[in-house]
Structure formats: C-alpha cells, structure tokens
Design a protein around this motif. Structure first.
Motif, PDB file in Angstrom:
ATOM      1  N   GLN A 176       3.956   8.585  -4.323  1.00 50.10           N
ATOM      2  CA  GLN A 176       5.485   8.964  -4.588  1.00 50.10           C
ATOM      3  C   GLN A 176       6.086   7.559  -4.239  1.00 50.10           C
ATOM      4  N   GLU A 177       5.913   7.062  -2.917  1.00 46.12           N
ATOM      5  CA  GLU A 177       6.721   6.075  -2.447  1.00 46.12           C
ATOM      6  C   GLU A 177       6.406   4.609  -3.021  1.00 46.12           C
ATOM      7  N   ALA A 178       4.919   4.494  -3.468  1.00 45.00           N
ATOM      8  CA  ALA A 178       4.491   3.299  -4.110  1.00 45.00           C
ATOM      9  C   ALA A 178       4.916   3.061  -5.281  1.00 45.00           C
ATOM     10  N   VAL A 179       5.184   4.228  -6.230  1.00 45.11           N
ATOM     11  CA  VAL A 179       5.633   4.314  -7.640  1.00 45.11           C
ATOM     12  C   VAL A 179       7.229   3.958  -7.515  1.00 45.11           C
ATOM     13  N   GLU A 180       7.892   4.524  -6.589  1.00 43.58           N
ATOM     14  CA  GLU A 180       9.278   4.365  -6.672  1.00 43.58           C
ATOM     15  C   GLU A 180       9.729   2.705  -6.019  1.00 43.58           C
ATOM     16  N   TYR A 181       8.754   2.363  -5.212  1.00 48.17           N
ATOM     17  CA  TYR A 181       8.933   0.924  -4.866  1.00 48.17           C
ATOM     18  C   TYR A 181       8.750   0.017  -6.118  1.00 48.17           C
ATOM     19  N   VAL A 225       0.914  -1.058  -0.075  1.00 53.56           N
ATOM     20  CA  VAL A 225      -0.023  -0.047  -0.076  1.00 53.56           C
ATOM     21  C   VAL A 225       0.813   1.270  -0.045  1.00 53.56           C
ATOM     22  N   LEU A 226       1.659   1.264   1.103  1.00 47.18           N
ATOM     23  CA  LEU A 226       2.741   2.493   1.007  1.00 47.18           C
ATOM     24  C   LEU A 226       1.756   3.707   1.109  1.00 47.18           C
ATOM     25  N   ASP A 227       2.164   4.741  -0.112  1.00 42.32           N
ATOM     26  CA  ASP A 227       1.349   5.794  -0.023  1.00 42.32           C
ATOM     27  C   ASP A 227       0.170   5.738  -0.925  1.00 42.32           C
ATOM     28  N   GLY A 228      -0.237   4.761  -1.407  1.00 44.30           N
ATOM     29  CA  GLY A 228      -1.265   4.518  -2.571  1.00 44.30           C
ATOM     30  C   GLY A 228      -2.603   4.689  -2.198  1.00 44.30           C
ATOM     31  N   ILE A 229      -3.136   4.936  -0.879  1.00 42.71           N
ATOM     32  CA  ILE A 229      -4.351   5.398  -0.810  1.00 42.71           C
ATOM     33  C   ILE A 229      -4.380   6.336   0.061  1.00 42.71           C
ATOM     34  N   ALA A 230      -4.945   7.880  -0.384  1.00 44.32           N
ATOM     35  CA  ALA A 230      -5.035   8.972   0.420  1.00 44.32           C
ATOM     36  C   ALA A 230      -6.080   8.710   1.382  1.00 44.32           C
ATOM     37  N   SER A 231      -5.862   9.477   2.715  1.00 39.81           N
ATOM     38  CA  SER A 231      -6.544   9.104   3.815  1.00 39.81           C
ATOM     39  C   SER A 231      -8.071   9.563   3.443  1.00 39.81           C
ATOM     40  N   HIS A 232      -8.175  10.561   2.692  1.00 36.15           N
ATOM     41  CA  HIS A 232      -9.723  10.894   2.590  1.00 36.15           C
ATOM     42  C   HIS A 232     -10.667  10.090   1.752  1.00 36.15           C
ATOM     43  N   MET A 233     -10.063   9.100   1.250  1.00 37.48           N
ATOM     44  CA  MET A 233     -10.702   8.249   0.447  1.00 37.48           C
ATOM     45  C   MET A 233     -11.823   7.169   1.446  1.00 37.48           C
ATOM     46  N   LYS A 234     -11.334   7.311   2.445  1.00 35.34           N
ATOM     47  CA  LYS A 234     -12.062   6.426   3.527  1.00 35.34           C
ATOM     48  C   LYS A 234     -13.701   7.067   4.030  1.00 35.34           C
ATOM     49  N   ASN A 235     -13.594   8.389   3.369  1.00 36.93           N
ATOM     50  CA  ASN A 235     -14.687   9.285   3.870  1.00 36.93           C
ATOM     51  C   ASN A 235     -15.966   8.881   2.857  1.00 36.93           C
ATOM     52  N   TYR A 236     -15.603   8.107   2.104  1.00 36.68           N
ATOM     53  CA  TYR A 236     -16.566   8.196   0.607  1.00 36.68           C
ATOM     54  C   TYR A 236     -17.488   6.782   0.574  1.00 36.68           C
ATOM     55  N   PRO A 237     -18.525   6.789  -0.084  1.00 31.30           N
ATOM     56  CA  PRO A 237     -19.115   5.330  -0.032  1.00 31.30           C
ATOM     57  C   PRO A 237     -18.250   4.378  -0.707  1.00 31.30           C
ATOM     58  N   PRO A 238     -18.467   3.125  -0.373  1.00 32.05           N
ATOM     59  CA  PRO A 238     -17.642   2.111  -1.178  1.00 32.05           C
ATOM     60  C   PRO A 238     -17.790   1.889  -2.477  1.00 32.05           C
ATOM     61  N   ASP A 239     -18.881   2.106  -3.176  1.00 39.27           N
ATOM     62  CA  ASP A 239     -18.979   2.059  -4.523  1.00 39.27           C
ATOM     63  C   ASP A 239     -17.871   3.016  -5.080  1.00 39.27           C
ATOM     64  N   LYS A 240     -17.424   4.102  -4.550  1.00 36.24           N
ATOM     65  CA  LYS A 240     -16.683   5.212  -5.218  1.00 36.24           C
ATOM     66  C   LYS A 240     -15.278   5.045  -4.872  1.00 36.24           C
TER      67      LYS A 240
END
Length: 367
Positions: A147-152, A99-114
């Motif tokens: 950034q971290e995930a792409v470099e990984y 995962v690293l930085d692949g998921i932005a923290s604000h994404m958890k505030n939205y409906p599962p289908d989004k």
C-alpha cells in the motif's frame, strides 16, 4: 520515424520480464492484417510495439539493482518462461527504489532462489530519475499488499508529470482522491489490478455473465488459485490480501444479476506450490439453478503461465496511455481500466468494455 513511447517500470519481476521479452519478440510486427498469437492489437492507434522503449527501471533486490535490465529480468527469483532470450543491452540500469512495505516479513524465511534479497544501496531520487530518463508512463508491478509503496510511486508519477498504469490491487485509479490528483495534473491513470488475457478472473467473469444472461441463478461459486512464483509466496501473508480479495471478488460479482453473500462466493489465492514456478493453476466451481429450478454445476481447471498472461494486456494499456497523453486527457481512463483491470473506477461487462476501448482508440469516446 514514429515517436517513441518511453516507459519506466517499478518491480523487475516476472511480469516485467514477460513484458520486456514481448517488446522484442513482437518488434517486427508491421501491420494489423497479420494474425499474431498473443496480441489483441498488432498496431494500436498509430503505435506499433516497436515504438515502446524502456528508459528507467526500479527494484530493491541485490541480484537486479545495478544491472542492465536486459540481464536483470532473468535473475532470480524470476522464474517465468523465457520465450525471447536475445534481449540486447538496453543501457538502462535497474536503480534502487524505496522498500517501504514492499517486502513482507515472512519472505526472509524462504530460500534465496524463491524470495527477495534486499540490496544495500541507498534509494535513488525516483522523481529525478524519471525526469532525467524522459519517461512518459510509469508501470507499477510491486508486490500485492504494498500500500505505502504503491502510493509513493503514484506520487512520484504525479511529481514527474507522467502517466501511471497500476497493475497491482492497491486502489489508485478506482479511488476518488487519486482520480482528482491525476485529473488536476492532466495525467492519465489506468488501474487497478491487471487482468490476464485469459486467466482465472476473466474466465470466472465471463462464465458468470453467461449464466446470468441465460437466465441461470447462481447460488454459490468459488475460485481457488495457486502457483509457485514470488507473488504466491508473498500472498501467504494473509494480511496483505485485503485489497486483492476485494478486487477479484468485486470483478466477478459485478457480472451477476444479484450479489452473493460472503458465505456463498469465495475468490482468492489459496496456496504456494514452489515447483509450479510461474505456472498458475485455477479451479472454478459454479452452482446454480436453471429452467424449472433444476440444478446445474460447472467445474473448471485452468493452467496458465501467469506473467505473459498479464503482459498481453499491459502491452495495450501502454499504448492507450500514450494516446491519452497525446490527447491531453487527465484522470482515470474509464474504458481501458474497465477492459484491462479487475478493479476499475466503473465495472462493465467485458464485451461492453472492449467496445468502449475500440471507441476510445478511434477517438469516439473521451475516456
């Protein structure tokens, strides 16, 4: 039987869905004489689209991990247009990536289908999986700001001894340190940040170039994009947009006779509109002065299905990377990067970059 081009993909989102659908939609194209909507090259060098085979895939969403890619590409939150439903079972399971930085923290505030739903599986050893699969090229479709995930994953490609196509705006092919790493390993790299076949940035570039070539001075311009896929939702986090904004702005600025100030050129994602799904709306405005210092204004609205637009370029980038592997060319590939990517190692006009790509295919240009 012609040798297959074996690819791996990280990020089984809308872009991956369009690309994989395209592999089967165009599988019966046998010659270069046929006029086929959506293709720049029916056959590129010696390679047909039917030669491309997916052998490995990585994601972190629980609706995709563990499933065959033929099913995973149609799982939520993917929402791109389905233009090829009948994808056969590929016998390629989506493996759990890091995962690293692949998921932005604000994404958890939205409906599962989004949004993304993180799987609980332990990440696999990506290098081992790439080697085991026989992959020759790794295609990066991670979210903007990773950034971290792409470099990984770029490092995984290097360690696995395979080529890397970076479709996202983290600077790999356009970074000297990474260029040296791929050159030292003798592995080709194409990047960074995929252009669309006919999208917002390519249209803005061509119009800006047209103004400049016709002697019109551009004083101000903007490009505003919005859509409803996870890419636009992810980009609501403005801190993830630094490299994306640089990539898109420099892509357009490179076509001007004189660079504009920050106040007079604005390019970037504007908002997330869920009901648009994978449709992207773009508004472009150019203000300038023509003969006699008389003002000229242009306003344009563009509506495109976002992900098939990128797949139309990636389908060629894959085959060019394969040609580079055949020729044992390592490092950043200048010609295809300039033609297919927004932030290549070197910027050229699109007509010049296209000419360079054709020369590369014919082995008249080293990179």
């Amino acid at each position: 039987m012609q040798k297959q081009t074996k690819i791996a993909i990280v990020g089984i989102g809308n872009c991956a869905s369009s690309l994989i659908q395209g592999l089967f939609y165009y599988k019966n194209i046998r010659n270069d004489d046929e006029l086929v909507p959506g293709l720049m090259h029916n056959i590129l060098g010696p390679y047909k689209i039917s030669n491309i085979k997916l052998v490995a895939a990585f994601d972190v969403d629980k609706r995709k991990v563990g499933k065959d890619v033929s099913r995973a590409i149609f799982e939520l939150p993917n929402c791109t247009k389905v233009f090829c439903k009948n994808i056969p079972h590929l016998e390629v399971k989506v493996k759990m990536g890091k995962v690293l930085d692949g998921i932005a923290s604000h994404m958890k505030n939205y409906p599962p289908d989004k949004t993304f739903l993180l799987a609980k599986e332990k990440p696999v050893n990506v290098v081992r999986e790439l080697k085991k699969s026989g992959a020759e090229i790794l295609i990066n479709y991670l979210p903007v700001g990773s950034q971290e995930a792409v470099e990984y994953y770029a490092n995984c490609a290097l360690r696995a001894g395979i080529a890397f196509i970076n479709c996202m705006p983290v600077f790999i092919a356009s970074d000297e340190k990474w260029q040296e790493k791929f050159e030292k390993k003798g592995l080709p790299c194409i990047g960074d940040d995929i252009k669309s076949q006919v999208g917002a940035t390519i249209t803005h570039r061509v119009l800006s170039r047209l103004f400049a070539q016709r002697g019109v001075t551009i004083d101000r311009s903007y490009q505003l994009n919005f859509g409803g896929n996870t890419d636009f939702l992810n980009m609501l986090s403005r801190e993830r947009l630094k490299s994306k904004k640089i990539s898109k702005t420099e892509s357009v600025e490179s076509q001007l006779n004189k660079r504009l100030s920050y106040d007079n050129l604005h390019i970037g994602p504007s908002d997330y509109v869920p009901f648009l799904k994978d449709n992207k709306i773009c508004f472009i405005r150019i203000e300038g002065r023509k003969f006699g210092n008389v003002p000229i204004e242009l306003e344009l609205r563009l509506s495109v299905e976002d992900s098939p637009n990128s797949a139309g370029c990636v389908i060629d980038a894959i085959r060019i990377a394969k040609i580079a592997l055949d020729r044992k060319i390592g490092g950043a590939l200048i010609s295809p990067s300039a033609y297919f990517m927004k932030h290549p190692p070197q910027q050229f006009s699109d007509e010049k970059a296209r000419e360079m790509v054709e020369e590369f295919i014919l082995n008249k240009r080293e990179r």
